[in-house]
Design a protein around this motif. Structure first.
Motif, mmCIF file in Angstrom:
data_model
loop_
_atom_site.group_PDB
_atom_site.id
_atom_site.type_symbol
_atom_site.label_atom_id
_atom_site.label_comp_id
_atom_site.label_asym_id
_atom_site.label_seq_id
_atom_site.Cartn_x
_atom_site.Cartn_y
_atom_site.Cartn_z
ATOM 1 N N VAL A 127 4.815 33.858 -26.803
ATOM 2 C CA VAL A 127 4.832 32.280 -26.818
ATOM 3 C C VAL A 127 5.922 31.784 -26.980
ATOM 4 C CG1 VAL A 127 4.120 31.793 -28.955
ATOM 5 C CG2 VAL A 127 3.232 30.558 -26.881
ATOM 6 N N GLY A 128 6.321 30.513 -26.322
ATOM 7 C CA GLY A 128 7.607 29.746 -26.610
ATOM 8 C C GLY A 128 8.757 30.508 -25.986
ATOM 9 N N ASN A 129 9.997 30.008 -26.115
ATOM 10 C CA ASN A 129 11.234 30.226 -25.718
ATOM 11 C C ASN A 129 12.136 30.759 -26.304
ATOM 12 O OD1 ASN A 129 10.654 28.600 -23.228
ATOM 13 N ND2 ASN A 129 11.213 26.889 -24.191
ATOM 14 N N ALA B 142 0.411 18.788 -28.109
ATOM 15 C CA ALA B 142 -0.035 19.059 -26.954
ATOM 16 C C ALA B 142 0.894 20.124 -26.198
ATOM 17 C CB ALA B 142 0.112 17.814 -26.041
ATOM 18 N N GLN B 143 2.040 20.343 -26.561
ATOM 19 C CA GLN B 143 2.959 21.471 -26.009
ATOM 20 C C GLN B 143 2.540 22.751 -26.530
ATOM 21 O OE1 GLN B 143 6.627 19.557 -26.736
ATOM 22 N NE2 GLN B 143 7.116 19.817 -24.709
ATOM 23 N N VAL B 144 2.006 22.680 -27.700
ATOM 24 C CA VAL B 144 1.803 23.816 -28.392
ATOM 25 C C VAL B 144 0.336 24.581 -27.717
ATOM 26 C CG1 VAL B 144 0.677 24.984 -30.756
ATOM 27 C CG2 VAL B 144 2.690 23.454 -30.695
ATOM 28 N N ARG B 145 -0.473 23.655 -27.499
ATOM 29 C CA ARG B 145 -1.759 24.049 -27.025
ATOM 30 C C ARG B 145 -1.783 24.661 -25.747
ATOM 31 N NH1 ARG B 145 -7.235 23.309 -28.681
ATOM 32 N NH2 ARG B 145 -6.015 23.498 -30.475
ATOM 33 N N GLU B 146 -0.773 23.913 -24.896
ATOM 34 C CA GLU B 146 -0.789 24.328 -23.258
ATOM 35 C C GLU B 146 0.111 25.833 -23.511
ATOM 36 O OE1 GLU B 146 1.745 22.744 -19.513
ATOM 37 O OE2 GLU B 146 1.873 21.560 -21.194
ATOM 38 N N ALA B 147 1.184 25.812 -24.255
ATOM 39 C CA ALA B 147 2.009 27.082 -24.232
ATOM 40 C C ALA B 147 0.940 28.200 -24.936
ATOM 41 C CB ALA B 147 3.074 27.008 -25.158
ATOM 42 N N ALA B 148 0.390 27.900 -25.922
ATOM 43 C CA ALA B 148 -0.458 29.039 -26.387
ATOM 44 C C ALA B 148 -1.463 29.478 -25.471
ATOM 45 C CB ALA B 148 -1.158 28.596 -27.673
ATOM 46 N N ASN C 259 -3.930 31.644 -33.842
ATOM 47 C CA ASN C 259 -2.809 32.485 -34.036
ATOM 48 C C ASN C 259 -1.608 32.350 -33.320
ATOM 49 O OD1 ASN C 259 -3.214 34.675 -36.385
ATOM 50 N ND2 ASN C 259 -5.138 34.528 -35.649
ATOM 51 N N VAL C 260 -1.871 32.470 -32.191
ATOM 52 C CA VAL C 260 -0.994 32.251 -31.172
ATOM 53 C C VAL C 260 -0.172 30.868 -30.957
ATOM 54 C CG1 VAL C 260 -0.221 32.116 -28.558
ATOM 55 C CG2 VAL C 260 -2.106 33.743 -29.550
ATOM 56 N N GLU C 261 -0.659 30.058 -31.514
ATOM 57 C CA GLU C 261 -0.033 28.630 -31.747
ATOM 58 C C GLU C 261 0.907 28.352 -32.897
ATOM 59 O OE1 GLU C 261 -3.304 25.349 -30.145
ATOM 60 O OE2 GLU C 261 -3.613 25.899 -32.094
ATOM 61 N N MET C 262 0.622 29.229 -33.843
ATOM 62 C CA MET C 262 1.181 29.168 -35.315
ATOM 63 C C MET C 262 2.652 29.086 -35.296
ATOM 64 S SD MET C 262 0.716 31.243 -38.735
ATOM 65 C CE MET C 262 1.319 32.865 -37.873
ATOM 66 N N PRO C 263 3.390 30.061 -34.467
ATOM 67 C CA PRO C 263 4.826 30.034 -34.196
ATOM 68 C C PRO C 263 5.212 28.751 -33.866
ATOM 69 C CG PRO C 263 3.995 32.220 -33.330
ATOM 70 C CD PRO C 263 2.801 31.303 -33.830
ATOM 71 N N LEU C 264 4.616 28.122 -32.917
ATOM 72 C CA LEU C 264 5.230 26.823 -32.440
ATOM 73 C C LEU C 264 5.128 25.859 -33.205
ATOM 74 C CD1 LEU C 264 4.311 27.439 -28.561
ATOM 75 C CD2 LEU C 264 6.243 27.954 -29.624
ATOM 76 N N GLN C 265 3.825 25.829 -34.062
ATOM 77 C CA GLN C 265 3.715 24.832 -34.852
ATOM 78 C C GLN C 265 4.752 24.860 -36.052
ATOM 79 O OE1 GLN C 265 -0.364 25.804 -35.944
ATOM 80 N NE2 GLN C 265 -1.453 24.433 -34.643
ATOM 81 N N LEU C 266 5.172 25.829 -36.355
ATOM 82 C CA LEU C 266 6.290 26.060 -37.480
ATOM 83 C C LEU C 266 7.469 25.535 -37.112
ATOM 84 C CD1 LEU C 266 5.254 29.539 -39.110
ATOM 85 C CD2 LEU C 266 4.789 27.438 -40.185
#
Length: 259
Positions: free
Chosen positions: A178-180, A137-143, A124-131
């Motif tokens: 999550v994310g910038n 790798a960056q998605v998993r680390e940031a989430a 769920n937390v990864e989803m915005p960055l995946q989109l």
């Protein structure tokens, strides 16, 4: 030199150029209804939020707080007025283009969590960055970092149905942070949390704001609004009062037990 007025100082004689504020709403009104019955949820809303500033929105139930946040986040389009996110007017866009701006610039914390049941907390937390097309790798680390920040990294593999309300709320907050993102919008982010955890979450949110993010916090709790730099009060869809954050902090200190 940049400041909250939204301008960058001139260098070598070059004229100063305006820098768009992260959030600006001008003359925003919103109506909804059917069968000839219309309800005015917002009426003539004007507000601005600068980088590094948190604005709290308070008011009674039905005053338009959540509608204001929904329109600021591009989830709805106002009936009239303009809604600028980093200088881009969401009011002129269709739903698809508003969603693109939202994914790129806005972290949104929903009052009802809005987690996807078939995804784990981490997913769920990864989803915005995946989109956004960020590398896996960056998605998993940031989430994982976002989950750690709100104190629920140990729940990364759990699905929403196996989480308490407070745990779900913290997952939703992690997803919003999550994310910038240049803008964070939070609708009652501490509503399902105990007082101690709520204060911890507000400290995390404040850290993001102080790093240069602009934020709007909808809350009914004065002690949470006291974390903001400014507060506006809504009634019947209109801003009826404004105050600085230190005003609320002083009031809470004066009314604390023992004073």
């Amino acid at each position: 030199v940049s400041g909250r007025g939204g301008y960058v100082g001139a260098r070598r004689g070059v004229m100063s150029q305006p820098v768009p504020l992260p959030i600006r709403m001008a003359g925003v009104g919103h109506e909804f209804g059917a069968d000839g019955i219309r309800v005015r949820a917002l009426d003539g809303i004007d507000l601005e939020v600068a980088p590094g500033e948190l604005l709290a929105v308070m008011g009674p139930s039905g005053s338009g707080k959540s509608t204001l946040l929904s329109i600021a986040g591009g989830l709805e389009r106002p009936t009239c007025g303009s809604v600028y996110i980093n200088g881009i007017d969401l009011a002129t866009m269709d739903a698809v283009r508003r969603a693109q701006v939202r994914r790129r610039s806005i972290g949104y914390v929903f009052q009802d969590y809005n987690l996807i049941p078939s995804l784990s907390a981490l997913e769920n937390v990864e989803m915005p960055l995946q989109l956004d097309g960020v590398s896996p790798a960056q998605v998993r680390e940031a989430a994982m970092a976002a989950l750690e920040e709100v104190g629920v990294a140990d729940l990364a593999d759990r699905f929403p149905e196996r989480l308490s309300g407070g745990q779900r709320q913290r997952i939703a907050i992690a997803r919003g942070l999550v994310g910038n993102r240049s803008v964070i919008l939070a609708d009652e982010p501490t509503g399902a949390l105990d007082s101690h955890t709520g204060e911890q979450i507000m400290l995390v949110l404040r850290d993001h704001i102080d790093a240069g993010v602009a934020g709007i916090l909808v809350t009914h709790e004065a002690r949470m609004a006291a974390w903001a730099d400014r507060t506006v009060f809504l009634r019947d869809g209109r801003i009826v009062d404004r105050s600085r954050g230190d005003t609320l902090r002083d009031l809470l200190a004066d009314t604390a037990p023992g004073n």
